[in-house]
Design a protein around this motif. Structure first.
Motif, PDB file in Angstrom:
ATOM      1  N   GLY A  75       0.575   8.759  -6.196  1.00 56.96           N
ATOM      2  CA  GLY A  75       0.829  10.167  -5.880  1.00 56.96           C
ATOM      3  C   GLY A  75       1.698  10.837  -6.933  1.00 56.96           C
ATOM      4  N   LEU A 109       0.816  -1.210   0.000  1.00 55.51           N
ATOM      5  CA  LEU A 109       0.000   0.000   0.000  1.00 55.51           C
ATOM      6  C   LEU A 109       0.849   1.257   0.000  1.00 55.51           C
ATOM      7  CD1 LEU A 109      -2.870  -1.041   2.441  1.00 55.51           C
ATOM      8  CD2 LEU A 109      -2.990  -0.769  -0.035  1.00 55.51           C
ATOM      9  N   VAL A 110       1.962   1.256   0.746  1.00 59.06           N
ATOM     10  CA  VAL A 110       2.863   2.412   0.751  1.00 59.06           C
ATOM     11  C   VAL A 110       3.443   2.622  -0.640  1.00 59.06           C
ATOM     12  CG1 VAL A 110       5.087   3.244   1.625  1.00 59.06           C
ATOM     13  CG2 VAL A 110       3.399   2.330   3.216  1.00 59.06           C
ATOM     14  N   SER A 161       0.712   3.793  -3.053  1.00 58.00           N
ATOM     15  CA  SER A 161       0.339   5.172  -2.739  1.00 58.00           C
ATOM     16  C   SER A 161       1.364   6.147  -3.300  1.00 58.00           C
ATOM     17  CB  SER A 161       0.209   5.364  -1.229  1.00 58.00           C
ATOM     18  OG  SER A 161      -0.838   4.584  -0.725  1.00 58.00           O
TER      19      SER A 161
END
Length: 90
Positions: free
Chosen positions: A29, A21-22, A25
């Motif tokens: 982004g 998820l990091v 993300s």
């Protein structure tokens, strides 16, 4: 909830899922920044879409009714003829 159930629910071990998820993300982004997209702009766009959908809702229902009648003018007689032909065979 046991560890096995938790792993099934989130799609893997908690540490691995957090790392995925990091990473995702960060990638999303960067892409959104490159496309000059702002999360609030996306939210406002979604809200505006539903407002337009709501405002034209009754007009859309009228159009759907017209499409239904237009199709029924063709479909119902064809169905009746096919049913009559099938009765003659049986």
């Amino acid at each position: 909830m046991s560890n096995r159930q938790l792993d099934r629910f989130i799609g893997g071990s908690p540490g691995a899922v957090i790392l995925k998820l990091v990473f995702l993300s960060f990638v999303v982004g960067v892409l959104m920044s490159a496309l000059d997209l702002n999360p609030l702009d996306i939210f406002d766009g979604v809200v505006a879409f539903f407002e337009r959908l709501w405002n034209m809702g009754f007009e859309a229902l009228g159009r759907l009714g017209g499409y239904f009648l237009l199709g029924a003018v063709v479909v119902i007689p064809v169905w009746v003829v096919l049913r009559l032909l099938n009765m003659g065979r049986g």
